[in-house]
Design an enzyme around this catalytic site. Structure first.
Site, PDB file in Angstrom:
ATOM      1  N   LYS A 122       0.856  -1.189   0.000  1.00 17.66           N
ATOM      2  CA  LYS A 122       0.000   0.000   0.000  1.00 17.66           C
ATOM      3  C   LYS A 122       0.886   1.230   0.000  1.00 17.66           C
ATOM      4  O   LYS A 122       2.032   1.180   0.463  1.00 17.66           O
ATOM      5  CB  LYS A 122      -0.870   0.020   1.261  1.00 17.66           C
TER       6      LYS A 122
HETATM    7  N1  GLU Z   1      -7.343   0.102  -3.116  1.00 15.08           N
HETATM    8  C1  GLU Z   1      -8.098  -1.098  -3.359  1.00 15.08           C
HETATM    9  C2  GLU Z   1      -8.168  -1.956  -2.112  1.00 15.08           C
HETATM   10  O1  GLU Z   1      -8.033  -1.478  -1.016  1.00 15.08           O
HETATM   11  C3  GLU Z   1      -7.632  -1.851  -4.594  1.00 15.08           C
HETATM   12  C4  GLU Z   1      -6.205  -2.279  -4.598  1.00 15.08           C
HETATM   13  C5  GLU Z   1      -5.741  -2.826  -5.947  1.00 15.08           C
HETATM   14  O2  GLU Z   1      -6.536  -2.933  -6.876  1.00 15.08           O
HETATM   15  O3  GLU Z   1      -4.552  -3.123  -6.035  1.00 15.08           O
HETATM   16  O4  GLU Z   1      -8.432  -3.124  -2.186  1.00 15.08           O
END
Ligand code: GLU
Length: 432
Positions: A122
């Site tokens: 993240k």
């Molecule tokens: N931000 C989204 C989540 O929290 C998607 C992450 C992604 O597609 O890599 O799952």
């Protein structure tokens, strides 16, 4: 030869000790609850408790007024045992290292829960993007991407949208990475515009996943969706799409809350009109065909399904006792604290946890990444059908584990996911 060799002691890094009640502390409590179910794999539990890699970057940009501003950026790769890091990037004034660490860990769990071949990562920048002009936003995005460029890449770590980031920001990230590499690398991020290697169905995927597993869970507790009353916190890419799909299935969306306020309509809000209002005004506030209620009253609204689809730590020990829903579907990441989780469970409210409920987004991100590698693109029907199949299968497996072990769906999801992660970790072995 020395007679007394001292045994090396394992020390806990300082950044892992801080912030016991913050998101990382909450994640660690969730890990505590899964360890007793891991069998021999519990030997590797410490892997779950430490991010593999965390990068803090300084992001200086020139503002439109000629001065220079510095923002704090992060990219954390929690685990890469099962594949490259994967997870979104958020721009928010409250972003901290602890939060990004927790979000990266939840991505490891989520990706393993739906069995897509990714680890968890993240990123984020501590900034309120509403204070930036479009040019400033682009410069900040590009500088951040360049700074984290040393650890991201189509086979290393693949960012995606999250809170306050979107397709345009993914396009700038893809371009910046590609310019630095000297070749167009569409697979470095997902959630891109369709004309730039993005996938059909990605925009709605998280909300569609919330709806899909929500319907499955509702069936198990004998809740009829076509008569259900739904309250939603957050009406953006997750809450707005889920709200639309529930309304199309006949449910009444009785309350919606966002950063601008809380609106209520017992007979059901006009969802297409509300979506249009939010698209033009950026908030549900000011929507005329509804009553305005106090923000705190949102938690007491008479409803069958509650969907927190905004930020972390919204359902806490102070409001959990007042929740009337039978089913809570976590569209957001980390919306429920462990104390609140216990209160809801004691009240007989079923909690469908984030790590499965909102996994639809990253599932279609996986499809996007595969399509970019093969430069062969699928139809939207094909994507939605594969998404629904993966989500339903994952939910069924988790439901069974919850029944077999008499644990909550959150612990069951952690059991399934942590076993997959630690099994991969064990097979790979320790290097050196
Ligand atoms: N931000 C989204 C989540 O929290 C998607 C992450 C992604 O597609 O890599 O799952």
């Amino acid at each position: 030869m020395t007679s007394a060799m001292s045994t090396p002691t394992q020390t806990i890094p300082s950044y892992l000790q801080a912030d016991k009640l913050g998101p990382w502390g909450i994640y660690l409590q969730q890990v505590d609850r899964v360890v007793p179910y891991l069998g021999h794999l519990a030997r590797w539990e410490e892997t779950l408790r430490r991010p593999k890699r965390a990068l803090i970057v300084d992001v200086p940009i020139q503002l439109d007024n000629g001065t220079v501003a510095h923002f704090e950026g992060y990219r954390v790769q929690h685990n890469t045992s099962r594949g490259p890091g994967k997870g979104g990037v958020r721009f928010h004034q409250d972003v901290t290292l602890s939060e990004v660490m927790a979000l990266s860990a939840w991505m490891s769990i989520k990706n393993a829960a739906v069995n897509v071949p990714f680890g968890g990562a993240k990123g984020g920048i501590r900034v309120d993007p509403k204070t930036l002009s479009l040019g400033e936003l682009e410069r900040m995005t590009r500088r951040y991407t360049s700074e984290i460029g040393i650890i991201i890449g189509p086979t290393k770590d693949i960012p995606a949208p999250d809170v306050n980031t979107n397709e345009q920001i993914m396009a700038w990230m893809m371009d910046t990475y590609s310019m630095n590499e000297g070749s167009t690398n569409t697979g470095v991020v997902t959630g891109k515009p369709v004309d730039l290697g993005g996938s059909l169905g990605r925009r709605d995927a998280t909300g569609r996943g919330v709806y899909t597993v929500g319907v499955e869970a509702a069936q198990h507790i004998g809740l009829d969706i076509s008569r259900a009353r739904v309250a939603i916190q957050g009406f953006g890419n997750v809450g707005g799409v889920a709200g639309r799909l529930f309304a199309e299935a006949g449910a009444r969306i009785v309350a919606v809350q966002d950063h601008g306020g809380t609106i209520y309509q017992a007979s059901g809000l006009d969802v297409p009109a509300l979506l249009a209002h939010v698209a033009s005004r950026g908030t549900v506030a000011g929507f005329e065909a509804a009553e305005v209620i106090e923000d705190d009253k949102f938690w007491e609204v008479d409803c069958d399904i509650l969907i927190p689809a905004a930020l972390e730590q919204q359902i806490t020990a102070t409001n959990a006792g007042r929740i009337k829903a039978r089913l809570v579907i976590e569209g957001a990441n980390g919306p429920t604290t462990p104390e609140a989780d216990d209160i809801l469970t004691d009240k007989g409210i079923l909690v469908l946890p984030d790590v499965i409920a909102n996994a639809g987004g990253v599932t279609v991100s996986y499809f996007e990444w595969v399509q970019d590698f093969s430069s062969f693109f699928w139809s939207e029907d094909e994507i939605n059908a594969r998404l629904v199949r993966i989500m339903k299968e994952a939910f069924a497996g988790i439901w069974q584990v919850a029944q077999d072990n008499k644990v909550t769906l959150r612990t069951a999801t952690f059991i399934v996911a942590c076993k997959r992660i630690l099994h991969a970790r064990e097979l790979r072995g320790l290097y050196p």
